[in-house]
Design a protein around this motif. Structure first.
Motif, mmCIF file in Angstrom:
data_model
loop_
_atom_site.group_PDB
_atom_site.id
_atom_site.type_symbol
_atom_site.label_atom_id
_atom_site.label_comp_id
_atom_site.label_asym_id
_atom_site.label_seq_id
_atom_site.Cartn_x
_atom_site.Cartn_y
_atom_site.Cartn_z
ATOM 1 N N MET A 103 32.865 34.630 37.651
ATOM 2 C CA MET A 103 33.431 35.861 38.203
ATOM 3 C C MET A 103 34.944 35.883 38.013
ATOM 4 S SD MET A 103 31.325 36.134 41.792
ATOM 5 C CE MET A 103 29.532 35.942 41.853
ATOM 6 N N ARG A 104 35.582 34.754 38.266
ATOM 7 C CA ARG A 104 37.036 34.669 38.067
ATOM 8 C C ARG A 104 37.394 34.920 36.608
ATOM 9 N NH1 ARG A 104 40.692 31.828 41.736
ATOM 10 N NH2 ARG A 104 42.089 32.627 40.139
ATOM 11 N N GLY A 105 36.589 34.350 35.707
ATOM 12 C CA GLY A 105 36.857 34.523 34.287
ATOM 13 C C GLY A 105 36.781 35.980 33.869
ATOM 14 N N GLU A 106 35.766 36.682 34.356
ATOM 15 C CA GLU A 106 35.611 38.098 34.008
ATOM 16 C C GLU A 106 36.783 38.919 34.536
ATOM 17 O OE1 GLU A 106 33.594 41.340 32.215
ATOM 18 O OE2 GLU A 106 33.252 39.187 32.072
ATOM 19 N N GLN A 107 37.187 38.638 35.765
ATOM 20 C CA GLN A 107 38.307 39.373 36.339
ATOM 21 C C GLN A 107 39.612 39.058 35.618
ATOM 22 O OE1 GLN A 107 38.351 41.771 38.460
ATOM 23 N NE2 GLN A 107 36.164 41.758 38.861
ATOM 24 N N ALA A 108 39.763 37.825 35.191
ATOM 25 C CA ALA A 108 40.970 37.461 34.432
ATOM 26 C C ALA A 108 41.018 38.215 33.106
ATOM 27 C CB ALA A 108 40.999 35.952 34.191
ATOM 28 N N MET A 109 39.863 38.389 32.467
ATOM 29 C CA MET A 109 39.826 39.141 31.221
ATOM 30 C C MET A 109 40.155 40.610 31.470
ATOM 31 S SD MET A 109 39.369 37.144 28.703
ATOM 32 C CE MET A 109 38.822 38.139 27.326
ATOM 33 N N ARG A 110 39.710 41.143 32.590
ATOM 34 C CA ARG A 110 40.027 42.525 32.916
ATOM 35 C C ARG A 110 41.533 42.693 33.118
ATOM 36 N NH1 ARG A 110 35.318 45.241 36.575
ATOM 37 N NH2 ARG A 110 33.554 44.201 35.623
ATOM 38 N N ALA A 111 42.155 41.654 33.671
ATOM 39 C CA ALA A 111 43.597 41.690 33.889
ATOM 40 C C ALA A 111 44.367 41.222 32.658
ATOM 41 C CB ALA A 111 43.956 40.807 35.086
ATOM 42 N N LYS A 112 43.638 40.936 31.567
ATOM 43 C CA LYS A 112 44.225 40.478 30.312
ATOM 44 C C LYS A 112 44.971 39.159 30.456
ATOM 45 C CE LYS A 112 44.605 45.148 28.467
ATOM 46 N NZ LYS A 112 45.471 46.159 27.821
ATOM 47 N N ASN A 113 44.504 38.342 31.399
ATOM 48 C CA ASN A 113 45.074 37.012 31.584
ATOM 49 C C ASN A 113 44.166 36.020 30.864
ATOM 50 O OD1 ASN A 113 46.065 34.544 32.432
ATOM 51 N ND2 ASN A 113 46.466 35.237 34.524
ATOM 52 N N VAL A 114 44.383 35.882 29.569
ATOM 53 C CA VAL A 114 43.495 35.086 28.727
ATOM 54 C C VAL A 114 43.502 33.617 29.133
ATOM 55 C CG1 VAL A 114 43.045 34.347 26.351
ATOM 56 C CG2 VAL A 114 43.744 36.705 26.813
ATOM 57 N N LYS A 115 44.663 33.100 29.483
ATOM 58 C CA LYS A 115 44.758 31.687 29.857
ATOM 59 C C LYS A 115 43.920 31.374 31.087
ATOM 60 C CE LYS A 115 48.114 28.032 30.940
ATOM 61 N NZ LYS A 115 49.555 27.718 31.133
ATOM 62 N N ALA A 116 44.036 32.215 32.115
ATOM 63 C CA ALA A 116 43.254 32.009 33.337
ATOM 64 C C ALA A 116 41.764 32.141 33.060
ATOM 65 C CB ALA A 116 43.683 33.000 34.414
ATOM 66 N N ALA A 117 41.406 33.086 32.195
ATOM 67 C CA ALA A 117 39.999 33.272 31.848
ATOM 68 C C ALA A 117 39.450 32.038 31.145
ATOM 69 C CB ALA A 117 39.846 34.498 30.944
ATOM 70 N N GLU A 118 40.217 31.502 30.230
ATOM 71 C CA GLU A 118 39.753 30.326 29.492
ATOM 72 C C GLU A 118 39.537 29.143 30.418
ATOM 73 O OE1 GLU A 118 40.578 27.951 25.365
ATOM 74 O OE2 GLU A 118 42.181 29.193 26.170
ATOM 75 N N ILE A 119 40.469 28.946 31.336
ATOM 76 C CA ILE A 119 40.317 27.836 32.289
ATOM 77 C C ILE A 119 39.033 28.013 33.092
ATOM 78 C CG2 ILE A 119 41.277 26.828 34.401
ATOM 79 C CD1 ILE A 119 44.078 27.468 33.235
ATOM 80 N N ALA A 120 38.781 29.231 33.550
ATOM 81 C CA ALA A 120 37.600 29.491 34.379
ATOM 82 C C ALA A 120 36.312 29.310 33.592
ATOM 83 C CB ALA A 120 37.681 30.905 34.952
ATOM 84 N N TYR A 121 36.238 29.894 32.395
ATOM 85 C CA TYR A 121 35.008 29.809 31.610
ATOM 86 C C TYR A 121 34.710 28.378 31.171
ATOM 87 C CZ TYR A 121 34.701 34.910 31.212
ATOM 88 O OH TYR A 121 34.573 36.252 31.475
ATOM 89 N N ARG A 122 35.731 27.659 30.742
ATOM 90 C CA ARG A 122 35.499 26.272 30.289
ATOM 91 C C ARG A 122 35.108 25.376 31.460
ATOM 92 N NH1 ARG A 122 36.387 25.620 25.073
ATOM 93 N NH2 ARG A 122 37.862 26.984 23.969
ATOM 94 N N ARG A 123 35.728 25.577 32.604
ATOM 95 C CA ARG A 123 35.376 24.767 33.771
ATOM 96 C C ARG A 123 33.940 25.051 34.216
ATOM 97 N NH1 ARG A 123 35.225 20.155 36.112
ATOM 98 N NH2 ARG A 123 35.500 20.162 38.391
ATOM 99 N N ALA A 124 33.542 26.317 34.194
ATOM 100 C CA ALA A 124 32.164 26.659 34.561
ATOM 101 C C ALA A 124 31.175 25.971 33.628
ATOM 102 C CB ALA A 124 31.971 28.174 34.500
#
Length: 492
Positions: free
Chosen positions: A171-192
């Protein structure tokens, strides 16, 4: 500025205020990757609704929270009824149970929602636990009611408690992508993925990310293959995999993937049509044309045939094959007078210089669908181009911009209408913003140039008037523009 037929899905929503083209301004999204990211932020993945990759968020939480916050109980209950009907047809389907629970939560049945979430997640580990869903949607509900401070407080507690939960991280990763925060999204998706590599949702979401944000085709291929092995009967896996294959020019494999989707979900689009629709979204109009023709060669229902004919007409118009586009649209009209098709034919008439016919089509569209913002906009611009009905054009443009705010196309028409009605100061203010968002429209430059001249700002007007001629070598007011420019040159 005029709208031209875009895609069937857009045209069928002509009267919906949420239709957007090029925004003049875009609300800034949160850069934190928080669940409280700006709802208006642009989705990075840009996928059709049935291509969601996280089944715990089949129903967009922001939509639910907004409906709940606005007290739109009827819309929530309609959504819940549709899910209940699907569940009756597929008893025990944990994914439908989970989605229904989400709607029930926002409809005020929190206790029942928790029980249904719990039952669903117990059957299917790829679905988030009830405790997490209740916590997250509690935050969305607070946000929907405008209680931002309390929402942030609750979110902090949720983030602390579920920091190592793979579903929360998705969920965090999807929201980070919506906010165009690619770095935060990558951290979330890889950790999941690290925490739960055996869940297909983690490999599927990471596959989408590495392809869309990192262009890592090798890793994406491996991850999509992994997801399809872990969940061979999940339509969203094959939908996303098919899009990936199509994007990377593996059309035969993509078609196979969409055929799997159709075999798993009878309500899914025809594979050939899906290939056409996605080709359009990728800007591959010639490919889309071939896929729509392939679909029409199959045995289809009348409704499906009409839908694909309109989509084919859209593509042919984009390819500037106007006569063929007209043929497809008129074939649909012979069966049923659909307002979107009448509008589409108006855009074809306008593109071919048949302005009287176009005006009649736009007026007919407004008669069939009063207040239709796209038809109102196009009719307004047509009246301005034809030098008739400036007052009516202003009224129509105002109606369109009220229905679809902050849209460059409509704001351009509004600005030109203001100028035509002797309000150059207001026109210039509007058009100076529009020209930044839509610099390639000759009429915007022309109207802006005339407005600047009316304000005795000839030096600023000259570049815009020249640009109008450069953008369209057949610009219909070329002689007028040259006459306007001539004295300005002498002043220099």
């Amino acid at each position: 500025m005029s709208f031209y037929i875009r895609t069937f899905a857009m045209v069928m929503a002509l009267a919906v205020a949420g239709v957007q083209a090029v925004p003049v301004t875009t609300a800034p999204g949160s850069k934190s990757g928080s669940l409280l990211a700006e709802p208006g932020a642009t989705l990075q993945f840009s996928l059709p609704a049935d291509m969601h990759a996280n089944p715990s968020e089949q129903v967009p939480p922001e939509v639910l929270a907004k409906l709940r916050g606005s007290g739109n109980a009827q819309a929530l209950r309609k959504m819940g009824l549709e899910l209940k009907q699907r569940l009756d047809q597929n008893p025990g389907d944990p994914y439908l149970m989970h989605a229904l629970a989400t709607v029930m939560f926002h409809d005020g049945s929190e206790k029942e929602a928790r029980a249904l979430w719990a039952a669903a997640s117990k059957r299917e580990p790829n679905l988030a636990l009830a405790e997490l869903m209740a916590a997250v949607h509690g935050v969305y509900a607070l946000q929907g009611k405008g209680e931002q401070a309390e929402a942030k407080k609750q979110l902090a507690a949720v983030e602390k408690k579920y920091a190592a939960d793979p579903h929360f991280l998705l969920m965090r990763g999807e929201q980070a992508m919506r906010a165009k925060n690619v770095k935060a999204a990558e951290i979330a998706y890889r950790r999941a993925y690290e925490l739960a590599p055996t869940l297909y949702v983690t490999s599927l979401n990471l596959a989408r990310f590495v392809d869309a944000a990192r262009n890592d085709v090798t890793s994406a291929t491996r991850l999509y293959s992994e997801a399809s092995r872990l969940a061979p009967k999940r339509p969203e896996v094959w939908n996303n995999y098919g899009l990936f294959l199509l994007r990377h020019n593996q059309a035969d494999l993509a078609l196979d993937a969409f055929r799997k989707v159709k075999s798993l979900d009878a309500s899914a689009p025809l594979p050939e049509r899906r290939m056409g629709d996605l080709s359009v979204s990728l800007g591959r109009y010639e490919e889309a044309r071939r896929w729509y023709l392939a679909a029409l060669a199959l045995k289809l229902s009348e409704a499906e045939t009409q839908t694909i004919r309109v989509a084919l007409g859209d593509v042919l118009l984009r390819l500037k094959r106007y006569d063929e586009a007209r043929q497809e649209m008129e074939a649909v009209l012979r069966t049923q007078e659909l307002p979107p098709v009448v509008f589409a034919l108006g855009t074809i008439d306008e593109a071919q210089g048949k302005l009287q016919a176009a005006e009649a089509r736009y007026r007919q569209t407004l008669k069939l669908t009063p207040g239709n913002p796209l038809a109102a906009n196009n009719l307004a611009m047509l009246l301005l181009k034809s030098d008739k009905g400036a007052a009516e054009a202003l009224k129509l443009a105002d109606e369109a911009r009220r229905a679809i705010p902050n849209n460059a196309i409509i704001e351009g028409t509004w600005g030109c209408a203001l100028g035509a009605n002797g309000r150059p100061g207001e026109a210039v203010k509007v058009l100076e913003g529009v020209v930044k968002a839509a610099p390639d429209d000759p009429w915007v430059h022309y109207c802006l140039g005339k407005g600047l001249i009316a304000q005795r700002r000839g030096k600023e007007a000259t570049p815009h008037l020249k640009q109008a001629l450069q953008l369209d070598e057949h610009f219909p007011r070329r002689d007028e523009v040259n006459k306007l420019i001539a004295p300005l040159r002498q002043v220099r």
